[in-house]
Design a protein around this motif. Structure first.
Motif, PDB file in Angstrom:
ATOM      1  N   MET A 149       0.832  -1.203   0.000  1.00 41.67           N
ATOM      2  CA  MET A 149       0.000   0.000   0.000  1.00 41.67           C
ATOM      3  C   MET A 149       0.868   1.255   0.000  1.00 41.67           C
ATOM      4  N   LEU A 150       1.995   1.227   0.714  1.00 40.34           N
ATOM      5  CA  LEU A 150       2.906   2.366   0.691  1.00 40.34           C
ATOM      6  C   LEU A 150       3.416   2.600  -0.729  1.00 40.34           C
ATOM      7  N   ALA A 151       3.782   1.529  -1.418  1.00 44.67           N
ATOM      8  CA  ALA A 151       4.251   1.669  -2.795  1.00 44.67           C
ATOM      9  C   ALA A 151       3.148   2.244  -3.686  1.00 44.67           C
ATOM     10  N   LEU A 152       1.924   1.783  -3.502  1.00 46.83           N
ATOM     11  CA  LEU A 152       0.812   2.307  -4.296  1.00 46.83           C
ATOM     12  C   LEU A 152       0.586   3.795  -4.023  1.00 46.83           C
ATOM     13  N   GLU A 153       0.608   4.177  -2.756  1.00 47.19           N
ATOM     14  CA  GLU A 153       0.392   5.583  -2.428  1.00 47.19           C
ATOM     15  C   GLU A 153       1.533   6.452  -2.927  1.00 47.19           C
ATOM     16  N   ARG A 199      11.063   6.249   2.063  1.00 49.02           N
ATOM     17  CA  ARG A 199       9.877   6.346   1.210  1.00 49.02           C
ATOM     18  C   ARG A 199       8.668   6.906   1.965  1.00 49.02           C
ATOM     19  N   LEU A 200       8.563   6.595   3.235  1.00 49.01           N
ATOM     20  CA  LEU A 200       7.523   7.227   4.032  1.00 49.01           C
ATOM     21  C   LEU A 200       7.744   8.737   4.094  1.00 49.01           C
ATOM     22  N   ALA A 201       9.003   9.139   4.247  1.00 46.80           N
ATOM     23  CA  ALA A 201       9.318  10.574   4.273  1.00 46.80           C
ATOM     24  C   ALA A 201       9.038  11.211   2.920  1.00 46.80           C
TER      25      ALA A 201
END
Length: 608
Positions: free
Chosen positions: A474-478, A512-514
């Motif tokens: 989901m992080l990659a998608l967002e 990547r979150l940042a």
């Protein structure tokens, strides 16, 4: 974005206030300290189920409030008027994200105050709950609809929603930016659906409907034969009244004319002079006075009066002999009776009768299920279907192009998130034309198919990944969505995203979150220092033993923001479980290295 989260008496948390950063916020703490209560608070204000067991021991109720700060554009959308465009967000208003939240709050009778929306929820120990929006009690479903536009939780249970085909379609449409194509299709689809509904009504008519059609047809014919005119009955009644009082009218008008001007009627001169003659005589007498001033003025006034009398005489003279005959009276009474029959049936006025006739003619079209009418509508329906199918093809083309790009870019991101060999395919499959492929959102079946590791079978999302893997997916998608479409105007909350991750992969995860936090607000619950170090703000959840004076309260959880050296100590604890000089130095090094220096992102810089 989430500006503030306040919690009272929720589980072990007696009182806490969190003000997340606009970018990335990390929530850390030892296992079992109560970090999950923060997600419980968010779910509560998002309209989730209220469990009385979550109320702190000894407390009467639990309470949570989320304050969301809205962009100026979102607040301005409240005054920009409703739209009917079909977007990937709110289908009713055409808005998405914060703008849709503002529109939904407005529908519930609440507008932002100073650019903020307040969502709160109270849960009583007895099990009852109360949802409040901006100080006004609302159904909890309203909180859910509004929070759904402002917050996306990617947790073990929440993110399974993406397994639904509708959610996958919405996500793909957001990335594709196909709002115009989707709006064009929805317009064509709505016209087709309306025609299908009309045809269905015609085909399913029973004898009662046919009887209604006969009644309407006969009634329309009856009204048309009578051919009433608006106000005609009142005019006829006035004429009838004159005829019925003809003798009195003739006598009164004749006597009045004789008094005003004897020349207009056959009046014996011996009866005396008329008013007009007397006034003329007075004028002549005044004019004969050679002294000017008031006499001349009075003569002028009398002449003016005489002119008005002349108008009255003329008007009355036109009324003589205009009362009609007995034959006229019979005809008038007959017509009044005809019109009265109409007003009794479809009145109370002739204007109402005419309005009923016009509406009945329109209703009759839908009730007329003759083969010719059905054939005519079926021909129109085919034209509408062809137009909708063409619009669906345009929409499908946009989705297919976006799907290929989305799958490739997400697969590239997964390689940097400790998921080598993992891949995502976004499959857009046109439904079989023979089965009438069109639906409210096009003609496509959309499936997100995930392969967690090389050699694994390709399975639908939600059935092929663990909680941690699904969070990273989901992080990659967002990330790809943010890189493609810009800021999401949302708050993303990630839980368990670091499960099974360590070392360099943890650093890449934090980076990547940042990166996502540069276009949206990100809150991550994590136990990895390599992830927390990338946050703009960090809050620590700590479990404390009960107060010796009040053992009934049990374990109490506190939440506090850490910064400076306090944050260094927390990062050191997360690294090694101790706060030795070596671990503190390591913590300082990690915090120093965890800085984004990349330009506001494109996916190509992801691994640098």
């Amino acid at each position: 974005m989430l500006e503030e989260l306040d919690i009272r008496n929720l589980g072990p948390i007696r009182e806490a206030t969190i003000a997340p950063a606009a970018g990335m916020t990390a929530i850390t703490g030892e296992t079992g300290a109560g970090k999950s209560m923060l997600l419980s608070a968010i779910r509560l204000v998002s309209g989730g189920a209220a469990e009385s067991s979550r109320v702190s021991a000894g407390a009467d109720e639990a309470w949570a409030q989320a304050i969301f700060a809205l962009s100026d554009d979102a607040v301005a959308s409240e005054h920009s008027g409703d739209t009917n465009d079909a977007g990937s967000g709110d289908a009713d208003s055409g808005f998405t994200g914060a703008a849709a939240a503002v529109a939904k709050a407005h529908d519930a009778g609440v507008d932002p105050e100073d650019g903020e929306l307040f969502l709160s929820r109270t849960v009583r120990a007895s099990g009852r709950s109360r949802a409040v929006l901006g100080g006004k009690s609302v159904p909890r479903s309203v909180l859910g609809a509004i929070a759904g536009e402002l917050v996306t939780i990617h947790g073990q249970t929440d993110q399974l929603k993406i397994a639904a085909a509708a959610r996958q379609r919405e996500f793909l449409d957001r990335v594709a930016g196909d709002e115009a194509e989707l709006a064009a299709y929805r317009k064509a689809w709505d016209a087709l659906a309306a025609m299908d509904e009309r045809l269905e009504r015609l085909r399913s008519q029973e004898s009662s409907a046919r009887q209604q059609a006969d009644y309407l047809r006969e009634s329309i014919d009856r009204i048309n034969r009578t051919d009433p005119q608006p106000g005609e009955d009142e005019e006829l009644k006035a004429r009838r009244e004159r005829i019925e009082n003809a003798a009195d009218i003739a006598q009164g008008v004749g006597s009045a004319l004789g008094a005003l001007d004897a020349s207009q009627v056959d009046v014996d001169a011996a009866d005396g002079a008329s008013a007009v003659e007397l006034i003329n005589h007075a004028v002549t007498s005044l004019r004969a006075i050679r002294v000017g001033g008031t006499f001349a003025e009075q003569a002028d006034r009398l002449e003016s009066i005489n002119a008005d009398l002349g108008d009255v005489v003329f008007a009355l003279s036109q009324e003589l002999g205009d009362e009609g005959s007995v034959e006229d009276l019979d005809q008038i009474n007959g017509r009044i009776h005809e019109l009265g029959d109409l007003t009794r049936r479809w009145g109370p006025t002739l204007a109402d009768v005419l309005a009923w006739r016009d509406k009945a003619a329109f209703d009759l079209e839908d009730l007329d299920a003759s083969p010719e009418k059905v054939a005519e509508l079926e021909s129109e329906r085919q034209t509408l279907y062809d137009a909708a199918l063409a619009a669906a093809d345009v929409l499908s083309a946009a989705r297919v192009a976006a799907a290929a790009d989305l799958g490739a870019r997400v697969t590239e991101e997964l390689g940097s998130l400790a998921m080598l060999g993992a891949s995502l395919e976004v499959r857009v499959t046109p439904r079989d034309k023979a089965d009438d492929p069109l639906g409210p959102y096009g003609r496509d079946d959309i499936a997100f198919l995930f392969t967690p590791f090389e050699g694994s079978p390709q399975l639908p999302m939600g059935k092929s990944a663990s909680g941690g893997e699904l969070s990273r997916l989901m992080l990659a998608l967002e990330l790809v969505a943010a890189d493609t479409r810009g800021g999401a105007d949302q708050t993303f909350i990630f839980d368990e995203v670091d499960a099974g991750v360590g070392g360099k992969a943890a650093v890449e995860l934090g980076k990547r979150l940042a990166r996502l936090a540069r276009s949206a607000q990100v809150i991550v619950v994590t136990h990895l220092a390599q992830v927390a170090s990338w946050a703009d703000a960090q809050f620590v959840v700590t479990k404390e033993p009960p107060d010796a004076d009040d053992d009934d309260l049990g374990v109490v959880t506190t939440i506090a923001e850490v910064s400076g050296e306090t944050r260094v100590h927390e990062i050191a604890r997360m690294l090694s479980g101790s706060e030795s000089e070596a671990s503190l130095d390591h913590a300082r090094e990690i915090l120093s290295d965890s800085r984004l220096t990349l330009p506001l992102a494109g996916a190509g810089a992801a691994g640098d």
